[in-house]
Write a protein that holds these residues in place. Sequence first.
Motif, PDB file in Angstrom:
ATOM      1  N   THR A 118     -14.553   2.319-106.563  1.00 20.48           N
ATOM      2  CA  THR A 118     -15.845   1.838-106.098  1.00 20.48           C
ATOM      3  C   THR A 118     -15.790   0.338-105.939  1.00 20.48           C
ATOM      4  OG1 THR A 118     -16.967   3.642-107.250  1.00 20.48           O
ATOM      5  CG2 THR A 118     -18.318   1.766-106.623  1.00 20.48           C
ATOM      6  N   PHE A 119     -16.304  -0.151-104.817  1.00 14.29           N
ATOM      7  CA  PHE A 119     -16.312  -1.573-104.515  1.00 14.29           C
ATOM      8  C   PHE A 119     -17.734  -1.996-104.190  1.00 14.29           C
ATOM      9  CE2 PHE A 119     -16.218  -4.844-101.154  1.00 14.29           C
ATOM     10  CZ  PHE A 119     -15.624  -5.877-101.866  1.00 14.29           C
ATOM     11  N   ALA A 120     -18.221  -3.031-104.877  1.00 11.16           N
ATOM     12  CA  ALA A 120     -19.558  -3.562-104.609  1.00 11.16           C
ATOM     13  C   ALA A 120     -19.476  -4.505-103.408  1.00 11.16           C
ATOM     14  CB  ALA A 120     -20.100  -4.287-105.828  1.00 11.16           C
ATOM     15  N   ALA A 121     -19.881  -4.025-102.236  1.00 10.48           N
ATOM     16  CA  ALA A 121     -19.843  -4.831-101.019  1.00 10.48           C
ATOM     17  C   ALA A 121     -20.908  -5.927-101.060  1.00 10.48           C
ATOM     18  CB  ALA A 121     -20.027  -3.944 -99.801  1.00 10.48           C
ATOM     19  N   THR A 122     -22.089  -5.587-101.592  1.00 10.18           N
ATOM     20  CA  THR A 122     -23.173  -6.548-101.820  1.00 10.18           C
ATOM     21  C   THR A 122     -23.831  -6.171-103.135  1.00 10.18           C
ATOM     22  OG1 THR A 122     -24.911  -5.259-100.733  1.00 10.18           O
ATOM     23  CG2 THR A 122     -23.599  -6.707 -99.319  1.00 10.18           C
ATOM     24  N   ASP A 123     -24.884  -6.892-103.512  1.00 12.88           N
ATOM     25  CA  ASP A 123     -25.603  -6.558-104.746  1.00 12.88           C
ATOM     26  C   ASP A 123     -26.231  -5.171-104.683  1.00 12.88           C
ATOM     27  OD1 ASP A 123     -24.978  -8.952-105.938  1.00 12.88           O
ATOM     28  OD2 ASP A 123     -26.880  -9.920-105.412  1.00 12.88           O
TER      29      ASP A 123
ATOM     30  N   ASN B 240      -8.532  20.318-102.075  1.00  9.69           N
ATOM     31  CA  ASN B 240      -8.089  18.948-102.322  1.00  9.69           C
ATOM     32  C   ASN B 240      -8.520  18.109-101.125  1.00  9.69           C
ATOM     33  OD1 ASN B 240      -6.458  19.337-104.817  1.00  9.69           O
ATOM     34  ND2 ASN B 240      -5.407  20.773-103.465  1.00  9.69           N
ATOM     35  N   MET B 241      -9.328  17.080-101.411  1.00 10.95           N
ATOM     36  CA  MET B 241      -9.911  16.298-100.327  1.00 10.95           C
ATOM     37  C   MET B 241      -9.848  14.810-100.630  1.00 10.95           C
ATOM     38  SD  MET B 241     -13.110  18.663 -99.217  1.00 10.95           S
ATOM     39  CE  MET B 241     -13.291  17.702 -97.762  1.00 10.95           C
ATOM     40  N   VAL B 242      -9.873  14.017 -99.569  1.00  7.51           N
ATOM     41  CA  VAL B 242     -10.072  12.578 -99.690  1.00  7.51           C
ATOM     42  C   VAL B 242     -11.455  12.302 -99.096  1.00  7.51           C
ATOM     43  CG1 VAL B 242      -8.896  12.066 -97.497  1.00  7.51           C
ATOM     44  CG2 VAL B 242      -9.120  10.297 -99.229  1.00  7.51           C
ATOM     45  N   GLU B 243     -12.260  11.513 -99.819  1.00  8.22           N
ATOM     46  CA  GLU B 243     -13.623  11.235 -99.384  1.00  8.22           C
ATOM     47  C   GLU B 243     -13.880   9.731 -99.371  1.00  8.22           C
ATOM     48  OE1 GLU B 243     -15.901  15.230-101.002  1.00  8.22           O
ATOM     49  OE2 GLU B 243     -16.091  13.396-102.158  1.00  8.22           O
ATOM     50  N   LEU B 244     -14.642   9.290 -98.386  1.00  4.24           N
ATOM     51  CA  LEU B 244     -15.093   7.907 -98.275  1.00  4.24           C
ATOM     52  C   LEU B 244     -16.607   7.919 -98.162  1.00  4.24           C
ATOM     53  CD1 LEU B 244     -12.558   6.628 -95.588  1.00  4.24           C
ATOM     54  CD2 LEU B 244     -12.429   6.302 -98.063  1.00  4.24           C
ATOM     55  N   GLY B 245     -17.266   6.951 -98.802  1.00  4.44           N
ATOM     56  CA  GLY B 245     -18.718   6.927 -98.752  1.00  4.44           C
ATOM     57  C   GLY B 245     -19.291   5.553 -98.936  1.00  4.44           C
ATOM     58  N   VAL B 246     -20.591   5.467 -98.678  1.00  5.82           N
ATOM     59  CA  VAL B 246     -21.338   4.233 -98.863  1.00  5.82           C
ATOM     60  C   VAL B 246     -22.698   4.597 -99.479  1.00  5.82           C
ATOM     61  CG1 VAL B 246     -22.288   4.274 -96.510  1.00  5.82           C
ATOM     62  CG2 VAL B 246     -22.161   2.114 -97.757  1.00  5.82           C
ATOM     63  N   ALA B 247     -23.155   3.779-100.412  1.00  6.60           N
ATOM     64  CA  ALA B 247     -24.463   3.969-101.044  1.00  6.60           C
ATOM     65  C   ALA B 247     -25.206   2.644-101.020  1.00  6.60           C
ATOM     66  CB  ALA B 247     -24.312   4.463-102.473  1.00  6.60           C
ATOM     67  N   HIS B 248     -26.536   2.731-100.875  1.00  6.61           N
ATOM     68  CA  HIS B 248     -27.342   1.515-100.803  1.00  6.61           C
ATOM     69  C   HIS B 248     -28.600   1.691-101.641  1.00  6.61           C
ATOM     70  CE1 HIS B 248     -28.689  -2.244 -99.033  1.00  6.61           C
ATOM     71  NE2 HIS B 248     -29.882  -1.693 -98.923  1.00  6.61           N
ATOM     72  N   ASP B 249     -28.930   0.666-102.435  1.00  2.02           N
ATOM     73  CA  ASP B 249     -30.189   0.627-103.185  1.00  2.02           C
ATOM     74  C   ASP B 249     -31.229  -0.048-102.303  1.00  2.02           C
ATOM     75  OD1 ASP B 249     -28.931   1.740-105.404  1.00  2.02           O
ATOM     76  OD2 ASP B 249     -28.435  -0.219-106.235  1.00  2.02           O
TER      77      ASP B 249
ATOM     78  N   THR C 288     -25.180  -2.622-102.177  1.00  2.00           N
ATOM     79  CA  THR C 288     -24.384  -1.662-101.413  1.00  2.00           C
ATOM     80  C   THR C 288     -23.010  -1.481-102.057  1.00  2.00           C
ATOM     81  OG1 THR C 288     -25.488  -2.320 -99.368  1.00  2.00           O
ATOM     82  CG2 THR C 288     -23.416  -1.121 -99.142  1.00  2.00           C
ATOM     83  N   THR C 289     -22.611  -0.225-102.229  1.00  5.02           N
ATOM     84  CA  THR C 289     -21.280   0.077-102.770  1.00  5.02           C
ATOM     85  C   THR C 289     -20.524   0.979-101.811  1.00  5.02           C
ATOM     86  OG1 THR C 289     -22.164   1.946-104.032  1.00  5.02           O
ATOM     87  CG2 THR C 289     -21.968  -0.132-105.194  1.00  5.02           C
ATOM     88  N   LEU C 290     -19.225   0.772-101.759  1.00  3.16           N
ATOM     89  CA  LEU C 290     -18.317   1.605-100.981  1.00  3.16           C
ATOM     90  C   LEU C 290     -17.447   2.379-101.959  1.00  3.16           C
ATOM     91  CD1 LEU C 290     -17.156  -1.129 -98.450  1.00  3.16           C
ATOM     92  CD2 LEU C 290     -19.017   0.515 -98.149  1.00  3.16           C
ATOM     93  N   THR C 291     -17.173   3.645-101.664  1.00  4.63           N
ATOM     94  CA  THR C 291     -16.363   4.461-102.559  1.00  4.63           C
ATOM     95  C   THR C 291     -15.250   5.167-101.799  1.00  4.63           C
ATOM     96  OG1 THR C 291     -17.804   6.378-102.317  1.00  4.63           O
ATOM     97  CG2 THR C 291     -18.280   4.915-104.150  1.00  4.63           C
ATOM     98  N   ALA C 292     -14.157   5.395-102.500  1.00  4.77           N
ATOM     99  CA  ALA C 292     -13.038   6.199-101.993  1.00  4.77           C
ATOM    100  C   ALA C 292     -12.602   7.100-103.143  1.00  4.77           C
ATOM    101  CB  ALA C 292     -11.893   5.308-101.544  1.00  4.77           C
TER     102      ALA C 292
END
Length: 75
Positions: free
Chosen positions: A3-8, A29-38, A10-14
Motif C-alpha cells: 500500500t502506498f499513500a499517494a496523498t493524505d 491466484n490473482m494479482v490485483e491493483l486498486g485505489v481508495a480515496h477518503d 488517497t492510497t494505491l494498493t497492489a
Amino acid sequence: GYTFAATDSTTLTADLVHEQDYDGSEDANMVELGVAHDFTPSFSAGIGAGMGLDSESPDFSVKAAFGFKFGPGGN
C-alpha cells in the motif's frame, strides 16, 4: 500486498491474492491493483481490478468498496 499513500486521502494498493473454495476443489491466484480515496472523514470508496495467474483463476475481476463511519469517529 503493498500500500502506498499517494496523498493524505488517497492510497494505491497492489496485492497477490490466493483464494480457495470452501470445499477445496478450486484455487484462484490473482494479482490485483486498486485505489481508495477518503472523500470525507466518514466516507471512503475504492475500486480495483485483478487478473488471474493460472488456468483455475478468473481471467479478470473488478471490485468496488464503500466505507461509512458512524459514531464519534465519523464527522
